[in-house]
Design a protein around this motif. Structure first.
Motif, PDB file in Angstrom:
ATOM      1  N   PRO A 155       0.814  -1.217   0.000  1.00 52.27           N
ATOM      2  CA  PRO A 155       0.000   0.000   0.000  1.00 52.27           C
ATOM      3  C   PRO A 155       0.844   1.263   0.000  1.00 52.27           C
ATOM      4  CG  PRO A 155       0.198  -0.820   2.217  1.00 52.27           C
ATOM      5  CD  PRO A 155       0.900  -1.821   1.335  1.00 52.27           C
ATOM      6  N   ASP A 156       0.258   2.316  -0.477  1.00 48.59           N
ATOM      7  CA  ASP A 156       0.839   3.645  -0.339  1.00 48.59           C
ATOM      8  C   ASP A 156       0.467   4.134   1.058  1.00 48.59           C
ATOM      9  OD1 ASP A 156       1.496   6.291  -0.325  1.00 48.59           O
ATOM     10  OD2 ASP A 156       0.474   6.783  -2.203  1.00 48.59           O
ATOM     11  N   PRO A 157       1.471   4.381   1.943  1.00 46.13           N
ATOM     12  CA  PRO A 157       1.136   4.809   3.308  1.00 46.13           C
ATOM     13  C   PRO A 157       0.262   6.058   3.358  1.00 46.13           C
ATOM     14  CG  PRO A 157       3.442   4.204   3.158  1.00 46.13           C
ATOM     15  CD  PRO A 157       2.918   4.215   1.754  1.00 46.13           C
ATOM     16  N   ASP A 158       0.357   6.911   2.305  1.00 44.55           N
ATOM     17  CA  ASP A 158      -0.444   8.131   2.302  1.00 44.55           C
ATOM     18  C   ASP A 158      -1.938   7.840   2.143  1.00 44.55           C
ATOM     19  OD1 ASP A 158       1.770   9.695   2.631  1.00 44.55           O
ATOM     20  OD2 ASP A 158       2.044  10.107   0.496  1.00 44.55           O
ATOM     21  N   LYS A 159      -2.281   6.600   1.801  1.00 42.55           N
ATOM     22  CA  LYS A 159      -3.689   6.240   1.631  1.00 42.55           C
ATOM     23  C   LYS A 159      -4.309   5.702   2.913  1.00 42.55           C
ATOM     24  CE  LYS A 159      -3.396   5.332  -3.332  1.00 42.55           C
ATOM     25  NZ  LYS A 159      -3.586   4.322  -4.407  1.00 42.55           N
ATOM     26  N   TRP A 160      -3.578   5.764   4.012  1.00 43.39           N
ATOM     27  CA  TRP A 160      -4.090   5.239   5.277  1.00 43.39           C
ATOM     28  C   TRP A 160      -3.784   6.201   6.409  1.00 43.39           C
ATOM     29  CZ3 TRP A 160      -6.829   0.726   5.193  1.00 43.39           C
ATOM     30  CH2 TRP A 160      -6.743  -0.015   3.997  1.00 43.39           C
ATOM     31  N   LEU A 161      -4.703   6.343   7.308  1.00 40.41           N
ATOM     32  CA  LEU A 161      -4.481   7.051   8.562  1.00 40.41           C
ATOM     33  C   LEU A 161      -4.707   6.070   9.699  1.00 40.41           C
ATOM     34  CD1 LEU A 161      -6.321  10.499   8.190  1.00 40.41           C
ATOM     35  CD2 LEU A 161      -3.854  10.092   8.191  1.00 40.41           C
ATOM     36  N   CYS A 162      -3.897   6.178  10.741  1.00 40.35           N
ATOM     37  CA  CYS A 162      -4.075   5.321  11.898  1.00 40.35           C
ATOM     38  C   CYS A 162      -4.185   6.187  13.136  1.00 40.35           C
ATOM     39  CB  CYS A 162      -2.920   4.337  12.022  1.00 40.35           C
ATOM     40  SG  CYS A 162      -2.879   3.198  10.633  1.00 40.35           S
ATOM     41  N   VAL A 163      -5.204   5.931  13.936  1.00 36.68           N
ATOM     42  CA  VAL A 163      -5.575   6.814  15.042  1.00 36.68           C
ATOM     43  C   VAL A 163      -5.804   5.977  16.301  1.00 36.68           C
ATOM     44  CG1 VAL A 163      -7.134   8.691  15.698  1.00 36.68           C
ATOM     45  CG2 VAL A 163      -6.858   8.099  13.283  1.00 36.68           C
ATOM     46  N   PRO A 164      -5.361   6.460  17.467  1.00 38.73           N
ATOM     47  CA  PRO A 164      -5.676   5.730  18.706  1.00 38.73           C
ATOM     48  C   PRO A 164      -7.173   5.790  18.996  1.00 38.73           C
ATOM     49  CG  PRO A 164      -4.607   7.815  19.201  1.00 38.73           C
ATOM     50  CD  PRO A 164      -4.526   7.647  17.721  1.00 38.73           C
ATOM     51  N   SER A 165      -7.685   4.734  19.598  1.00 37.81           N
ATOM     52  CA  SER A 165      -9.131   4.607  19.766  1.00 37.81           C
ATOM     53  C   SER A 165      -9.737   5.667  20.672  1.00 37.81           C
ATOM     54  CB  SER A 165      -9.481   3.215  20.307  1.00 37.81           C
ATOM     55  OG  SER A 165      -8.857   2.982  21.561  1.00 37.81           O
ATOM     56  N   HIS A 166      -8.962   6.270  21.566  1.00 33.98           N
ATOM     57  CA  HIS A 166      -9.574   7.301  22.413  1.00 33.98           C
ATOM     58  C   HIS A 166      -9.905   8.558  21.618  1.00 33.98           C
ATOM     59  CE1 HIS A 166      -5.534   9.075  22.602  1.00 33.98           C
ATOM     60  NE2 HIS A 166      -5.083   7.923  23.068  1.00 33.98           N
ATOM     61  N   HIS A 167      -9.414   8.653  20.364  1.00 30.47           N
ATOM     62  CA  HIS A 167      -9.838   9.706  19.451  1.00 30.47           C
ATOM     63  C   HIS A 167     -10.625   9.138  18.270  1.00 30.47           C
ATOM     64  CE1 HIS A 167      -7.358  12.412  21.750  1.00 30.47           C
ATOM     65  NE2 HIS A 167      -7.647  13.407  20.956  1.00 30.47           N
ATOM     66  N   CYS A 168     -10.981   7.865  18.359  1.00 31.45           N
ATOM     67  CA  CYS A 168     -11.699   7.219  17.248  1.00 31.45           C
ATOM     68  C   CYS A 168     -12.446   6.013  17.802  1.00 31.45           C
ATOM     69  CB  CYS A 168     -10.701   6.789  16.167  1.00 31.45           C
ATOM     70  SG  CYS A 168     -11.441   6.509  14.540  1.00 31.45           S
ATOM     71  N   SER A 169     -13.416   6.255  18.684  1.00 29.63           N
ATOM     72  CA  SER A 169     -14.052   5.154  19.402  1.00 29.63           C
ATOM     73  C   SER A 169     -14.969   4.339  18.490  1.00 29.63           C
ATOM     74  CB  SER A 169     -14.824   5.680  20.614  1.00 29.63           C
ATOM     75  OG  SER A 169     -15.807   6.604  20.231  1.00 29.63           O
ATOM     76  N   TRP A 170     -15.364   3.186  18.992  1.00 31.70           N
ATOM     77  CA  TRP A 170     -16.096   2.188  18.217  1.00 31.70           C
ATOM     78  C   TRP A 170     -17.296   2.771  17.481  1.00 31.70           C
ATOM     79  CZ3 TRP A 170     -15.356  -2.801  16.855  1.00 31.70           C
ATOM     80  CH2 TRP A 170     -16.456  -3.474  16.314  1.00 31.70           C
ATOM     81  N   SER A 171     -17.497   2.324  16.257  1.00 29.26           N
ATOM     82  CA  SER A 171     -18.664   2.704  15.459  1.00 29.26           C
ATOM     83  C   SER A 171     -19.298   1.436  14.905  1.00 29.26           C
ATOM     84  CB  SER A 171     -18.236   3.623  14.304  1.00 29.26           C
ATOM     85  OG  SER A 171     -19.276   3.767  13.361  1.00 29.26           O
ATOM     86  N   ASN A 172     -20.609   1.415  14.790  1.00 29.85           N
ATOM     87  CA  ASN A 172     -21.313   0.276  14.205  1.00 29.85           C
ATOM     88  C   ASN A 172     -21.340   0.335  12.684  1.00 29.85           C
ATOM     89  OD1 ASN A 172     -21.857  -0.929  16.689  1.00 29.85           O
ATOM     90  ND2 ASN A 172     -23.754   0.233  16.952  1.00 29.85           N
ATOM     91  N   ASN A 173     -20.462   1.135  12.098  1.00 29.37           N
ATOM     92  CA  ASN A 173     -20.275   1.172  10.660  1.00 29.37           C
ATOM     93  C   ASN A 173     -19.432  -0.042  10.233  1.00 29.37           C
ATOM     94  OD1 ASN A 173     -20.260   4.641   9.546  1.00 29.37           O
ATOM     95  ND2 ASN A 173     -21.634   3.591  10.939  1.00 29.37           N
ATOM     96  N   PRO A 174     -19.296  -0.296   8.918  1.00 33.89           N
ATOM     97  CA  PRO A 174     -18.512  -1.455   8.467  1.00 33.89           C
ATOM     98  C   PRO A 174     -17.101  -1.459   9.052  1.00 33.89           C
ATOM     99  CG  PRO A 174     -19.735  -0.528   6.627  1.00 33.89           C
ATOM    100  CD  PRO A 174     -19.924   0.412   7.779  1.00 33.89           C
ATOM    101  N   VAL A 175     -16.706  -2.606   9.609  1.00 30.10           N
ATOM    102  CA  VAL A 175     -15.415  -2.688  10.290  1.00 30.10           C
ATOM    103  C   VAL A 175     -14.866  -4.107  10.187  1.00 30.10           C
ATOM    104  CG1 VAL A 175     -16.542  -3.126  12.524  1.00 30.10           C
ATOM    105  CG2 VAL A 175     -14.210  -2.226  12.480  1.00 30.10           C
ATOM    106  N   LEU A 176     -13.552  -4.217  10.052  1.00 27.85           N
ATOM    107  CA  LEU A 176     -12.854  -5.497   9.996  1.00 27.85           C
ATOM    108  C   LEU A 176     -11.985  -5.615  11.244  1.00 27.85           C
ATOM    109  CD1 LEU A 176     -12.098  -7.986   8.136  1.00 27.85           C
ATOM    110  CD2 LEU A 176     -10.161  -6.595   7.347  1.00 27.85           C
TER     111      LEU A 176
END
Length: 282
Positions: A155-176
């Motif tokens: 992958p191109d690293p610029d196509k992904w962001l990674c965030v700690p969960s305390h700033h991105c808490s669980w969502s019932n949207n599509p998830v793997l």
């Protein structure tokens, strides 16, 4: 397109060889909530990884994009670079995208207000990745996709962001995610939501998502407290983990009939129309 119903989804799944599982047991509610139902599905799964989709999400990308997202996502999960991978489409999220309605143009509230901290990452739907990295490098700088070999997706690293969960808490949207992650991080919340605490009793389907938000941000400590005032509000976020966000995504939310009234209400509340969405194709 015809409305998506529980009956049509069940029939389609059976035709393609899926086993339908009910989370209802003698010790659980007559109607399972999202958390308890998802927990039952994970318990019955045989693969090490789980892709969670509610029936009103529609695939809007072709085979090549699907293969790329899943190959890279599974590589990040296997290597421990990330623990969950969000897969809602960034360009075509569908309606409603409530984070955009609530915070576009007032992103500062996501930093200033503790109750909104868990939604901080959701500005990625409308803010360019490069801008997020520059302005919020302390949260959007985790290199979860860097250095993966071509065999792992290249992958191109610029196509992904990674965030700690305390700033991105669980969502019932599509998830793997992996089964191991679910049992180590989510089981406690599932058990609390068998009988939703305090004010969440009136919205039991929000219990799982709501308690994860409260636990991960530390705003409403994951304890026996049933209201924010009963908790200290100062405990650290529980079990932080890494959430991977793709620049593109795969699935669009598509259930226009259910949210027709909400759309009119939100348009009036914000004083501006929603951007139009492309009709999904399969």
């Amino acid at each position: 397109s015809p409305p998506v119903t529980g009956t049509s989804v069940s029939r389609l799944l059976r035709v393609h060889g899926f086993t339908l599982v009910s989370a209802v047991t003698a010790s659980s509610p007559a109607v399972s909530t999202v958390g308890t139902a998802l927990h039952a599905l994970v318990l019955h799964s045989t693969a090490p990884f789980v892709l969670f989709l509610e029936k009103d999400f529609v695939l809007v990308e072709g085979p090549a994009e699907v293969a790329q997202h899943l190959t890279v996502g599974l590589a990040m999960l296997r290597l421990g670079r990330a623990h969950t991978l969000r897969l809602r489409s960034r360009d075509r999220p569908g309606f409603p995208n409530l984070a955009e309605v609530a915070f576009r143009g007032s992103e500062g509230r996501l930093e200033r207000e503790p109750a909104n901290r868990g939604y901080f990452c959701l500005q990625y739907f409308w803010v360019p990745f490069q801008q997020l990295r520059q302005k919020h490098h302390q949260w959007f700088s985790s290199p979860c996709a860097e250095g993966l070999s071509l065999e792992e997706g290249g992958p191109d690293p610029d196509k992904w962001l990674c965030v700690p969960s305390h700033h991105c808490s669980w969502s019932n949207n599509p998830v793997l995610f992996s089964r191991a992650f679910w049992f180590s991080r989510m089981n406690r919340t599932v058990q609390r939501c068998v009988t939703p605490p305090g004010p969440l009793r009136s919205t039991p389907n929000y219990c799982f998502e709501g308690l994860r938000h409260q636990a991960e941000t530390g705003w409403w400590p994951h304890s026996n407290a049933t209201t924010p005032e009963e908790g200290s509000g100062s405990q650290p976020a529980e079990d932080p983990y890494i959430v991977a966000l793709p620049a593109r995504g795969l699935f669009m939310h598509h259930d226009p009939g259910k949210y027709r009234g909400l759309k009119r209400y939100l348009e009036r509340a914000k004083g501006r129309p929603f951007r139009s969405e492309v009709t999904p194709t399969t």
